[in-house]
Design an enzyme around this catalytic site. Structure first.
Site, PDB file in Angstrom:
ATOM      1  N   THR A 166      -1.197  -0.338   0.098  1.00 55.35           N
ATOM      2  CA  THR A 166      -0.848   1.038  -0.247  1.00 55.35           C
ATOM      3  C   THR A 166      -0.589   1.175  -1.741  1.00 55.35           C
ATOM      4  O   THR A 166      -0.941   2.182  -2.353  1.00 55.35           O
ATOM      5  CB  THR A 166       0.390   1.482   0.558  1.00 55.35           C
ATOM      6  OG1 THR A 166       0.103   1.349   1.954  1.00 55.35           O
ATOM      7  CG2 THR A 166       0.761   2.919   0.254  1.00 55.35           C
ATOM      8  N   GLU A 167       0.022   0.163  -2.332  1.00 51.67           N
ATOM      9  CA  GLU A 167       0.341   0.208  -3.759  1.00 51.67           C
ATOM     10  C   GLU A 167      -0.908   0.054  -4.633  1.00 51.67           C
ATOM     11  O   GLU A 167      -1.084   0.793  -5.609  1.00 51.67           O
ATOM     12  CB  GLU A 167       1.345  -0.903  -4.111  1.00 51.67           C
ATOM     13  CG  GLU A 167       2.753  -0.675  -3.598  1.00 51.67           C
ATOM     14  CD  GLU A 167       3.524   0.322  -4.434  1.00 51.67           C
ATOM     15  OE1 GLU A 167       2.939   0.918  -5.350  1.00 51.67           O
ATOM     16  OE2 GLU A 167       4.718   0.522  -4.150  1.00 51.67           O
ATOM     17  N   SER A 168      -1.752  -0.910  -4.319  1.00 50.40           N
ATOM     18  CA  SER A 168      -2.817  -1.275  -5.271  1.00 50.40           C
ATOM     19  C   SER A 168      -4.185  -1.484  -4.653  1.00 50.40           C
ATOM     20  O   SER A 168      -5.133  -1.797  -5.372  1.00 50.40           O
ATOM     21  CB  SER A 168      -2.424  -2.573  -5.985  1.00 50.40           C
ATOM     22  OG  SER A 168      -2.437  -3.665  -5.063  1.00 50.40           O
TER      23      SER A 168
END
Length: 691
Positions: free
Chosen positions: A546-548
């Site tokens: 989700t972050e990267s």
């Protein structure tokens, strides 16, 4: 929906250990976090090249609308380190009871937590010259008339931390009031949270320093100072008693630089006076395009540009946020600030009262309607519609000129509403039409798709900073700065950071994981550090995706780096000094930080809820989640449950009516709601596949 989410994370509650993993245990910190034990004085510190600053658990930083006291202390400590030619290193302890012990153990050189220099503490520690003098006040609910003098505390409980100076004050008071009960609260709960619990009736009374109480009462209604328990006592920094040369250096530094006066005080001086006090007071708005708090960091296009200018003139920046946009100019005239940096349109009417800089940005005024409304494409389509704007807005004048040609109604919006909130109300169907600057709308469109820009009402509107008309030297310095920076590298990077398209396509990696029998190329790292911090490795993988999207080279608009999108400042607080672009360093930092966020929520919460609150904190900052929990309780939701409850009120913090009375201010919270849901859904998919 709630049952679906509960089922999907049900396994997590059983897979996470209920025992918190201490983030700052001395042995572990020494072996793994690069924190070493040393009790030397200034010569040893100089050889080391670092000044270690001990802090209480302060991941949830307060939005410093008036200059948060601990934040100001931290700024001073950083300036002290710079003056001594040292690198400031922040060392955060797990709870406040550890702070002074960590100082004696040699985990830090200077303890900074707004400490009262009591006689008992002076027997064991050295203290700097006083930063301030405050009284300790007994605090109750505003409607509690039963406690008005010390004798009324007989048989009553007063909640404080055992490690605080307040506890000693109450012990001495109990000698005169034998029935007084001192209720010791969790050391991880700060005084602001205790005050909030008093306001909602969880505790009958507590003790607080008067300066802190004054600030808290601005956003937590229903509190009352019943009476003073002490006379004014010194607030100072603590040092080891044998660090005499360091104390001399600290005292000399503080005597040269008095703490910044409260923002309520007014000063009408120009550039020379500003440089003398080494503080530039900037008036701005708490909004997504100017100034806001994100993951504990102060951010915003105007904020970062103004901070660069402040550094150029040899000052530190102090932010002043009036209660509404229409107070920016009056507060400047009254001397509550030195400079307005708030995306203020340059208009002839305003130029009669204030002196504008050269334009530092140009924007369009855009007519904003619901995405479902396909009936407005040009000025003539506004006939018979209601357009909501604030009278103080430059768009109001543009609408008045158009109203002569097209028959529509101008609705005066409340001045304390942010433009982002007007856009939100259009998206939810509560307002028909509004006007927004193109930059502001661009930011909103990275988070929402329920509104659209129908057409440009006015193009090329100039925005400027502003000073008082007699501040000619300051204006010249501002113009020179903007001449050099406008469309330069720093300026362009800043514009791209805040106004570029940061929307990221959501792709679920479950199908690939099913084919390859793995989630990512970094599964081994997620397993390793998931085991170390006692978090299911698949949750770390879901968060990293989700972050990267598993890109170790990713850098966010806010400067977060790598697979887990860790801010360099966060890594420094964790004692991690390696390259955050290196996957192992990054995953370790992200895992440690998520563990810390989990441990900061009360153990009585179900583990699954602690994880959800921790994920929200990782994204938005713990302070915004605490604000949302308080708001959830006020709105009749369950503040112990994320889905369908706390997440439902979180978007209210984008509205000025709620943000202005919240401890941590405006929040980009629509992103946070989606962030937790996306991790949740990926985690559910990964558990099904990898089981």
């Amino acid at each position: 929906m709630l049952r679906h989410h509960d089922r999907a994370l049900a396994v997590l509650g059983g897979m996470l250990c209920l025992l918190a993993a201490p983030a700052c245990a001395p042995d572990r910190a020494q072996q793994e976090d690069g924190v070493y034990l040393e009790r030397g004085d200034l010569p040893e510190i100089r050889r080391r090249g670092q000044l270690r600053i001990l802090l209480p658990p302060q991941q949830a930083r307060m939005l410093p609308r008036r200059g948060d006291l601990l934040d100001l202390d931290l700024v001073l400590a950083r300036e002290l380190a710079a003056e001594l030619g040292l690198e400031p290193v922040l060392v955060t302890v797990e709870d406040r009871s550890e702070l002074l012990r960590a100082l004696l153990d040699g985990r830090g050189d200077l303890a900074m937590a707004r400490l009262t220099a009591t006689p008992a503490r002076r027997e064991r520690f050295a203290f700097s010259v006083a930063l301030d003098h405050v009284r300790e006040l007994l605090v109750t609910r505003e409607d509690d008339d039963g406690i008005r003098r010390p004798a009324d505390l007989a048989g009553q409980s007063v909640a404080v931390r055992a490690s605080s100076s307040f506890h000693g004050t109450l012990e001495r008071l109990r000698e005169r009031v034998p029935g007084l009960v001192i209720q010791a609260v969790d050391e991880r709960i700060d005084t602001e949270d205790i005050l909030y619990r008093v306001a909602r009736g969880e505790y009958r009374a507590t003790v607080a320093d008067e300066d802190l109480l004054e600030d808290v009462m601005r956003y937590v209604p229903g509190l009352r100072a019943a009476f003073a328990l002490t006379s004014e006592r010194p607030i100072a920094w603590a040092l080891r008693p044998d660090a005499r040369r360091l104390k001399a250096a600290v005292d000399g530094f503080l005597q040269e630089r008095a703490l910044t006066a409260h923002l309520g005080e007014r000063a009408l001086g120009g550039l020379d006076e500003i440089r003398d006090r080494k503080v530039l007071r900037v008036l701005t708005r708490n909004s997504a395009s100017t100034y806001f708090l994100y993951r504990g960091e102060q951010l915003g296009f105007d904020f970062e540009l103004a901070r660069r200018f402040a550094g150029e003139i040899g000052c530190r920046l102090q932010v002043v946020v009036p209660p509404s946009a229409d107070r920016l100019i009056p507060w400047l005239e009254e001397g509550r600030g030195d400079l307005i940096a708030a995306a203020l349109a340059i208009t002839p009417e305003r130029a009669e009262r204030i002196a504008f800089s050269r334009p530092y940005n140009r924007v369009s005024e855009v007519v904003v309607v619901s995405a479902a409304d396909d009936s407005i494409h040009g000025p003539a389509d506004l006939a018979g519609r209601k357009v909501a704007v604030q009278r103080s807005s430059s768009s109001y004048d543009s609408l008045r000129a158009l109203q002569v040609q097209v028959g529509f109604l101008i609705v005066a919006a409340p001045e304390d509403l942010a433009v982002e909130e007007l856009i939100d109300r259009v998206g939810r169907g509560e307002l028909d039409v509004t006007i927004a600057d193109s930059d502001t709308l661009d930011v909103e469109l990275t988070q929402r798709d329920d509104v659209r820009g129908a057409f440009v009402l006015r193009d090329g509107k100039p925005l400027g900073w502003a000073v008082r008309p007699d501040a000619t030297a300051l204006l010249a310095a501002v113009d020179g700065f903007l001449d050099r920076e406008y469309r330069g590298t720093f300026y362009n990077v800043l514009r791209a950071k805040y106004f570029g398209n940061r929307r990221r396509a959501a792709r679920v990696a479950a199908s690939r994981a099913a084919r390859e029998g793995r989630i990512s190329p970094y599964d081994a790292l997620f397993r390793k550090y998931g085991t170390e911090v006692e978090i299911d490795w698949r949750l770390l993988a879901a968060q990293a995706y989700t972050e990267s999207e598993f890109d170790p080279a990713a850098v966010s608009w806010a400067g977060a780096v790598g697979l887990m999108q860790v801010l360099p400042s966060t890594a420094a607080e964790l004692g991690i000094t390696g390259d955050l672009r290196e996957p192992e360093t990054n995953v370790r930092a992200g895992a440690l930080y998520l563990r810390r966020m989990i441990d900061l929520f009360e153990p009585a919460l179900p583990m699954a809820e602690r994880v959800r609150f921790a994920l929200g904190s990782y994204n938005a900052g713990r302070g915004h989640i605490l604000d949302a929990r308080r708001l959830a309780e006020e709105q009749g939701f369950d503040d112990r449950v994320w889905f369908g409850h706390v997440e439902s009120v979180l978007p209210l913090l984008t509205r000025s009516a709620y943000a202005s009375r919240s401890r941590y201010g405006y929040c980009r919270c629509l992103e946070t709601v989606e962030y937790v849901r996306e991790i949740h859904d990926h985690y559910a998919a990964y558990t099904r596949i990898m089981n």
